[in-house]
Design an enzyme around this catalytic site. Sequence first.
Site, PDB file in Angstrom:
ATOM      1  N   CYS A  57       0.800  -1.232   0.000  1.00 31.26           N
ATOM      2  CA  CYS A  57       0.000   0.000   0.000  1.00 31.26           C
ATOM      3  C   CYS A  57       0.829   1.276   0.000  1.00 31.26           C
ATOM      4  O   CYS A  57       0.354   2.316  -0.426  1.00 31.26           O
ATOM      5  CB  CYS A  57      -0.949   0.010   1.187  1.00 31.26           C
ATOM      6  SG  CYS A  57      -0.151   0.364   2.763  1.00 31.26           S
ATOM      7  N   SER A 337      16.103  -8.428  -3.873  1.00 28.31           N
ATOM      8  CA  SER A 337      17.180  -8.954  -4.704  1.00 28.31           C
ATOM      9  C   SER A 337      16.692 -10.025  -5.666  1.00 28.31           C
ATOM     10  O   SER A 337      15.647 -10.647  -5.468  1.00 28.31           O
ATOM     11  CB  SER A 337      18.257  -9.555  -3.792  1.00 28.31           C
ATOM     12  OG  SER A 337      17.692 -10.636  -3.066  1.00 28.31           O
ATOM     13  N   GLY A 339      18.296 -12.830  -6.089  1.00 24.49           N
ATOM     14  CA  GLY A 339      18.449 -14.117  -5.395  1.00 24.49           C
ATOM     15  C   GLY A 339      17.247 -14.406  -4.518  1.00 24.49           C
ATOM     16  O   GLY A 339      16.730 -15.530  -4.500  1.00 24.49           O
ATOM     17  N   GLY A 340      16.773 -13.387  -3.804  1.00 18.85           N
ATOM     18  CA  GLY A 340      15.607 -13.566  -2.931  1.00 18.85           C
ATOM     19  C   GLY A 340      14.407 -14.029  -3.727  1.00 18.85           C
ATOM     20  O   GLY A 340      13.678 -14.940  -3.329  1.00 18.85           O
ATOM     21  N   ASN A 341      14.209 -13.415  -4.879  1.00 25.59           N
ATOM     22  CA  ASN A 341      13.067 -13.779  -5.716  1.00 25.59           C
ATOM     23  C   ASN A 341      13.176 -15.232  -6.180  1.00 25.59           C
ATOM     24  O   ASN A 341      12.208 -15.997  -6.124  1.00 25.59           O
ATOM     25  CB  ASN A 341      13.009 -12.831  -6.929  1.00 25.59           C
ATOM     26  CG  ASN A 341      11.784 -13.095  -7.796  1.00 25.59           C
ATOM     27  OD1 ASN A 341      11.739 -14.083  -8.503  1.00 25.59           O
ATOM     28  ND2 ASN A 341      10.797 -12.211  -7.724  1.00 25.59           N
ATOM     29  N   GLN A 748     -17.246   6.523  12.661  1.00 27.45           N
ATOM     30  CA  GLN A 748     -18.050   7.566  12.026  1.00 27.45           C
ATOM     31  C   GLN A 748     -19.266   7.909  12.901  1.00 27.45           C
ATOM     32  O   GLN A 748     -20.073   8.732  12.530  1.00 27.45           O
ATOM     33  CB  GLN A 748     -18.544   7.076  10.645  1.00 27.45           C
ATOM     34  CG  GLN A 748     -17.435   6.865   9.625  1.00 27.45           C
ATOM     35  CD  GLN A 748     -17.904   6.251   8.319  1.00 27.45           C
ATOM     36  OE1 GLN A 748     -17.412   5.217   7.917  1.00 27.45           O
ATOM     37  NE2 GLN A 748     -18.859   6.870   7.646  1.00 27.45           N
ATOM     38  N   GLU A1237     -20.988  10.825  -2.382  1.00 31.95           N
ATOM     39  CA  GLU A1237     -21.419   9.513  -2.872  1.00 31.95           C
ATOM     40  C   GLU A1237     -22.007   9.513  -4.288  1.00 31.95           C
ATOM     41  O   GLU A1237     -21.683   8.625  -5.073  1.00 31.95           O
ATOM     42  CB  GLU A1237     -22.428   8.914  -1.892  1.00 31.95           C
ATOM     43  CG  GLU A1237     -21.797   8.643  -0.525  1.00 31.95           C
ATOM     44  CD  GLU A1237     -22.712   7.877   0.409  1.00 31.95           C
ATOM     45  OE1 GLU A1237     -23.944   8.012   0.274  1.00 31.95           O
ATOM     46  OE2 GLU A1237     -22.200   7.155   1.264  1.00 31.95           O
TER      47      GLU A1237
HETATM   48  C1  FAD Z   1       4.344  -6.053  -2.644  1.00 34.70           C
HETATM   49  C2  FAD Z   1       5.176  -7.059  -3.365  1.00 34.70           C
HETATM   50  C3  FAD Z   1       4.839  -7.371  -4.663  1.00 34.70           C
HETATM   51  C4  FAD Z   1       5.598  -8.304  -5.355  1.00 34.70           C
HETATM   52  N1  FAD Z   1       5.263  -8.586  -6.645  1.00 34.70           N
HETATM   53  C5  FAD Z   1       5.995  -9.476  -7.348  1.00 34.70           C
HETATM   54  C6  FAD Z   1       5.672  -9.780  -8.690  1.00 34.70           C
HETATM   55  O1  FAD Z   1       4.735  -9.223  -9.262  1.00 34.70           O
HETATM   56  N2  FAD Z   1       6.444 -10.678  -9.336  1.00 34.70           N
HETATM   57  C7  FAD Z   1       7.506 -11.290  -8.751  1.00 34.70           C
HETATM   58  O2  FAD Z   1       8.177 -12.067  -9.385  1.00 34.70           O
HETATM   59  N3  FAD Z   1       7.816 -11.020  -7.464  1.00 34.70           N
HETATM   60  C8  FAD Z   1       7.097 -10.138  -6.759  1.00 34.70           C
HETATM   61  N4  FAD Z   1       7.428  -9.852  -5.468  1.00 34.70           N
HETATM   62  C9  FAD Z   1       8.537 -10.569  -4.860  1.00 34.70           C
HETATM   63  C10 FAD Z   1       9.834  -9.748  -4.863  1.00 34.70           C
HETATM   64  O3  FAD Z   1      10.417  -9.805  -6.102  1.00 34.70           O
HETATM   65  C11 FAD Z   1      10.709 -10.373  -3.813  1.00 34.70           C
HETATM   66  O4  FAD Z   1      10.120 -10.047  -2.571  1.00 34.70           O
HETATM   67  C12 FAD Z   1      12.151  -9.902  -3.805  1.00 34.70           C
HETATM   68  O5  FAD Z   1      12.763 -10.103  -5.004  1.00 34.70           O
HETATM   69  C13 FAD Z   1      12.888 -10.693  -2.735  1.00 34.70           C
HETATM   70  O6  FAD Z   1      14.179 -10.182  -2.558  1.00 34.70           O
HETATM   71  P1  FAD Z   1      14.740  -9.903  -1.113  1.00 34.70           P
HETATM   72  O7  FAD Z   1      16.154  -9.549  -1.248  1.00 34.70           O
HETATM   73  O8  FAD Z   1      13.904  -8.931  -0.423  1.00 34.70           O
HETATM   74  O9  FAD Z   1      14.566 -11.322  -0.470  1.00 34.70           O
HETATM   75  P2  FAD Z   1      14.399 -11.633   1.048  1.00 34.70           P
HETATM   76  O10 FAD Z   1      13.047 -11.272   1.474  1.00 34.70           O
HETATM   77  O11 FAD Z   1      15.537 -11.068   1.807  1.00 34.70           O
HETATM   78  O12 FAD Z   1      14.490 -13.235   0.996  1.00 34.70           O
HETATM   79  C14 FAD Z   1      13.466 -13.970   0.418  1.00 34.70           C
HETATM   80  C15 FAD Z   1      13.710 -15.465   0.654  1.00 34.70           C
HETATM   81  O13 FAD Z   1      14.886 -15.848  -0.003  1.00 34.70           O
HETATM   82  C16 FAD Z   1      15.867 -16.332   0.906  1.00 34.70           C
HETATM   83  N5  FAD Z   1      17.127 -15.804   0.367  1.00 34.70           N
HETATM   84  C17 FAD Z   1      17.338 -14.536  -0.035  1.00 34.70           C
HETATM   85  N6  FAD Z   1      18.530 -14.449  -0.655  1.00 34.70           N
HETATM   86  C18 FAD Z   1      19.071 -15.676  -0.623  1.00 34.70           C
HETATM   87  C19 FAD Z   1      20.277 -16.207  -1.119  1.00 34.70           C
HETATM   88  N7  FAD Z   1      21.153 -15.476  -1.801  1.00 34.70           N
HETATM   89  N8  FAD Z   1      20.520 -17.519  -0.913  1.00 34.70           N
HETATM   90  C20 FAD Z   1      19.637 -18.284  -0.223  1.00 34.70           C
HETATM   91  N9  FAD Z   1      18.480 -17.829   0.264  1.00 34.70           N
HETATM   92  C21 FAD Z   1      18.203 -16.536   0.045  1.00 34.70           C
HETATM   93  C22 FAD Z   1      15.415 -15.893   2.260  1.00 34.70           C
HETATM   94  O14 FAD Z   1      15.812 -16.816   3.261  1.00 34.70           O
HETATM   95  C23 FAD Z   1      13.904 -15.848   2.084  1.00 34.70           C
HETATM   96  O15 FAD Z   1      13.384 -17.143   2.239  1.00 34.70           O
HETATM   97  C24 FAD Z   1       6.699  -8.939  -4.732  1.00 34.70           C
HETATM   98  C25 FAD Z   1       7.024  -8.614  -3.423  1.00 34.70           C
HETATM   99  C26 FAD Z   1       6.270  -7.691  -2.734  1.00 34.70           C
HETATM  100  C27 FAD Z   1       6.633  -7.366  -1.328  1.00 34.70           C
HETATM  101  S1  FES Z   2       2.221  -0.797   5.371  1.00 41.15           S
HETATM  102 FE1  FES Z   2       1.523  -1.157   3.372  1.00 41.15          FE
HETATM  103  S2  FES Z   2       3.364  -1.094   2.249  1.00 41.15           S
HETATM  104 FE2  FES Z   2       4.024  -0.960   4.281  1.00 41.15          FE
END
Ligand code: FAD
Ligand code: FES
Length: 1296
Positions: A57, A337, A339-341, A748, A1237
């Site tokens: 949001c 990242s 990697g996270g994805n 309200q 409204e």
């Molecule tokens: C609001 C929202 C919308 C999103 N929409 C999309 C979308 O439309 N399409 C899409 O594809 N994705 C979507 N995502 C996902 C987003 O791409 C991932 O949240 C992001 O890429 C994760 O990266 P991070 O570094 O934050 O990972 P983290 O949150 O830090 O880690 C995620 C997971 O990966 C593990 N991890 C992280 N890095 C490593 C590593 N190098 N080796 C081993 N384990 C690891 C962690 O333990 C955890 O389990 C969305 C996310 C949010 C919050």
């Molecule tokens: S509270 Fe909704 S994006 Fe953080």
Amino acid sequence: MSPPVNGETTQDGGVSVTINGNDFRVPDSFAATTLATFLRVHLGLTGTKVMCREGGCGVCTVHAEFPDPSGSGKIFKRSINSCLTPILSCNGWKIITVEGLGNQAAPHPIQKAMADYYGTQCGYCTPGWVMNMYSTLNSDSDVKLTKKRIEDATDGNICRCTGFRPILDAFKSFAKDDACKDGLGVDLEDLPDKMCHKTPGKKCSGKCDHKTVVRMRRLPAEVQDDVPAYHKPSSLDELYKLASSLKDQNVYYLVGHTGIGVYDDGPYDALVDMKGIKDLFGQKKSGNSLYIGAGVSYTDFIHTFRKEAASAGFEYLEQIADMVNKTAHESVRNVGSCGGNLVMKNLHQEFPSDLFTCLVAVDARIHIGPDNKAFSPEEFLAVDLKGKIVLAMELKAMDGKQFFRTYKVMPRVQNSHAYVNGAFRVKFDAAQKGKRVLQDKPAISLGNIHAKFIRAKQTEVFLTGKDLADVSVLQEALSIMYDEIQPEAKLDEADPEYKKTLAVNLFYKFALEVVGDLADSRFQSAIGLLPDKRPISSGQQDFPTQEENWPLTKPIPKIESLIQSTGEATYVSDIDHEGVLHAAFALSTEGNATIFKIDKAPALAIPGVLAVFTAEDIPGTNSYAPRRQEREELLAEKKVEFHYQPVALVVAVTKEAAEEGAKHVKVEYMDIQPVITTARQAFKKKLFFEDKPEEVVDGGDADKAIEKAARKVSGELELSAQFHFHMETQCSVAYPTEQGIDLDAGTQWPDGIQDCVSQVCGIDKNGVNVTVKRLGGGFGAKISRNNIISSAVALAALLVKRPVKMHMSLWDNMKSIGKRSPYYVTYEAGFEESGKLLGVKMDLYGAHGAQKNDSPYREIKGWLDNAYKSPAWKINLWKCKTNTPPNTHCRAPGSTEATYIMESIMEHVALSLNKVPIEVKQLNFYKDGDKALNGSKQISLRVTEVTEQLLKEAQFEERKKVVEEFNSKHRWRKRGLAVVPLRYPAQWSLGFNYSCLVAVYHNGGTIAVTHGGIEMGQGINTKVAQVVAYEMGVDLSMVKVHATQAIASANSFTTGGSITSEIACWAAIDCCKELKKRIEPVKKHDKLRALGREPEWKEVIEECYDKGIDLSARAWIAPKTKEPSAYYTNGCTCTEVELDTLTGEYQVNRLDVLYDCGESMSPFVDIGQVEGAIVMGLGYWLTEEIKYDEENGANGYYSTWKYKPPMAKDIPIDFRVKLLHNAPNPVGVMRSKLVAEPPLNMTCSVVYALRDAINAARIEQSGKDAKRVFQLVTPVTPERAQMFCGTDIRQLRYQA
Ligand SMILES: Cc1cc2nc3c(=O)[nH]c(=O)nc-3n(C[C@H](O)[C@H](O)[C@H](O)COP(=O)(O)OP(=O)(O)OC[C@H]3O[C@@H](n4cnc5c(N)ncnc54)[C@H](O)[C@@H]3O)c2cc1C
Ligand code: FES
Ligand code: FES
């Protein structure tokens, strides 16, 4: 890093972070604390808000500056979501919050622009937007700050009130390509980081020590030890050792920690922060390969991809960048990242990762440590990642003959996961004239089909070596593809048939691009995705004003807009005094069952949980419904009637502990029965609250009239629920007092709160006091439903004898609280050949949920006829009982649905006669003197005039021709145009009674006002202040409007029905008249006459004071009108849409609305109400959908991941709003009319515009005799729009 000045001084690990220039040392015990909680709870910086806590949001957006983890020395400057970021992961970071930019004395130019452009209503989203813009302006990126860049950067923030247009205009005033309209454009070079707090308007020089004294509040002792271990390895070796030692634990290896917004697989034993490991953040090119470290953020690798796309063999990277630029939104991409994805995809293989889909199609490799093995994306999914670390992704150069495209189709334009995503690659020899022979096996990668489906392998094999330009090859390939794609049917996913056809259609789009000019130009129009071509949006606002009456009718920003922009405006959810306890509901896990046993013990064992209460602990009556209504249990006693019904109340030292405790209340059920969740099911099973429907019969015999009519139509409609999506979720704080209970309530309706609290707590009503300063959005959800929250905190406060707060999580709010009622409707109409109505019959089956107290039927007959006269009506209103939370009022409740039902009938009549709908509608308009369905005699109706003016100004006739021409030139893209007029009765005498108290103070003559209405964004305080200033003849700055209080405004009715602003102003006028009566004679006093000049206001007031005159007055207005309606307002809306018939994606090209606001008391406020209502309506009709599990009744759409209100790029591209000129309302308050409204009722025009486009597609397919769509199910999501077009593979050709 400078030494810590605030907070903990113990060196127990911990991290250092600088917030708005103040340094903090945060100990490891904060491992479970997010940055948002740290700011709000531990530093008291409540300008940063929280709502979804899942990145969906944007209200929590802050600016972060941190060193590039790769060690480049660069400082990244970016927006982030503080709700997703652990405070411990901010080691060495500089965070700037909205408080750090400026304040009302010295606002930052962004904060000022937000106010000046009327970018705030309830203001709850505003700090998030300001910080988003601040980061966009101060970003480390080298992208030019154009209007496009600014629109693109809005992809993470939602505003439910404004309709986005004014926010976009405010921000675009900073664009380099803006012509600085209104002179508000600011030279970027002059933009300060921060404003001087001593000299308003000056840039902060940084010379004086302006650090604010901020004390860091400690974690409550009860929860300090209940946190995961937090590790910060600084090398890969250290990480591997750690990973090996933690192998058997549940570990979060975090980079951005954004993944938690999608999957929370906790509780976690340990968090391992990998940002200190440089090796994970580098990117390098070696030989034929580009390596991107797994920790590299989306923002950075998109940047790299775009740069590298200039190198031979890597051109395809541009396409991947385009696709992943649609992943999540900018604040997530800034730290999330790659990697996270990919790991999320590995752990949850159904996850529709956009990146993964791309990597499959380009044969990328994923490197995993400690063995440093490389895997193909498919192999990667089979790797058990326990104890392993993803190191990098490797992308290889490709030979130049490759043709590669990516596609992502979403339910709305921004920030959504894909319905289906695709990445397709083929290699062909372009030299072969007229052919596209595929040389190698193509790659057809598809996401979100099902967990095991990665690529269309059979189609790939079939196409190998074939000529894709041969239409028979294409069609066979598409058939094979259609058969091999077998999506899984899931409650919270699109229909499998849509996914199949969408995937096939995407490949067809790809094939069209591959064959290029070999395809007919009409067919080539399908190439690409519609949202990618969306132009920059713009708006026009036109309104009358009477300068002689200023400040009344003067277009001014809302009086609170600046403090909303600076984050100084406080909300109930911001209250968090030391010692306040927190409450959360334990919700039932069955939808229709008897409670056998509730075990509190597991919840009480959660650290920080202090008490668990059930129905038997309630000292008074177990009902939160006010006394005049039917009982609604606060905590289920024996039976649960809907899934997620509150069964117990948990009280704890923190919100997190309360919510965790709530999950652990163990409830056993017996006698589990099937559930009914839809209106259609309830209709079939005859599950009604009352045996007979409420009948509305008018005129003659409708059955006979229809039977005898020359022409007839009949049909059925289905309308979905709508969640209010108020940005401040339900919230209240209760304080035990010596007399009973005081509350700061997010309601309200303070009177309703007094009622239910006194009832539940078993105390007298005069022992309950309620204060409401403002709401972060209400939209009807806080009329009666805040009773649940207020009763609960009052009960808890009474029992534990401490202040207790509940700020509901979005999930609980969406799961357990009712919404706009969904409907199933059947209708019949008889009419003449001309289209003139003879009789109308309707049966409305409204799904009321488990209770009917908030039935939308109360005033519905005022709207069911909209603007149309029929000699005979017969309407049955059935109240259906469903196993869902009791549904409730939602902006324009009943009238929105009623207008749609009647308009659908009128459209059906016109289509059946092959006539232009608006012409048939005009033929049936009421005229002055007619008696309407609710019995009111029509006077001063302007519907004919308004409609004619709108048709002219929107150039309806001319544009209809343009639409037809467009449709003839485009095989797969169709436009549609529709007009909806409105006649809306203002129903004053339904108990809408309000008070006002105006107090004038001596020593300056300033004026304070409190009234019985609630400020929730609609601008009631601004209108009241304008009226008071006008009446008293003082400057607007002399007037301040204070919180609503249950004592000062005793017995005032709920704020709703769009008329509270008018009646509160009326009460204010009466107060002013009374005061003037007392003040006026004083002006003649000798002392003042002796001045020899007109005495100043403050002198008159001082004299009044000296003479003992009462300078405060209270008024009470209980309007009574002879007719059911006091007056009518009218409007008309013309909407043009464009539809991609292959994907179902659409856009509103232009929307014109003309609305009769009488003499608008505050034109900016009223324009804002129109725009906000329109966009909320677009969400209701297009993208906001709720479905319940048919087995157990659980709402499957309770998060921002699933529920999709409109965002900034879903609004009309050309948005024109006009308030009717020269239209004083003779019976209105200050000649005005209501707003809020009614405009929402006209937004159903978008449904008919879409149907117009869909019918054009159908006629294209099957010729003039094509079966047109009469019945629609709403919302018309892209999924439904595409399926209504009914395209099949035989039509997917290159030529006609
Ligand atoms: C609001 C929202 C919308 C999103 N929409 C999309 C979308 O439309 N399409 C899409 O594809 N994705 C979507 N995502 C996902 C987003 O791409 C991932 O949240 C992001 O890429 C994760 O990266 P991070 O570094 O934050 O990972 P983290 O949150 O830090 O880690 C995620 C997971 O990966 C593990 N991890 C992280 N890095 C490593 C590593 N190098 N080796 C081993 N384990 C690891 C962690 O333990 C955890 O389990 C969305 C996310 C949010 C919050
Ligand atoms: S509270 Fe909704 S994006 Fe953080
Ligand atoms: S002003 Fe944006 S949500 Fe209310």
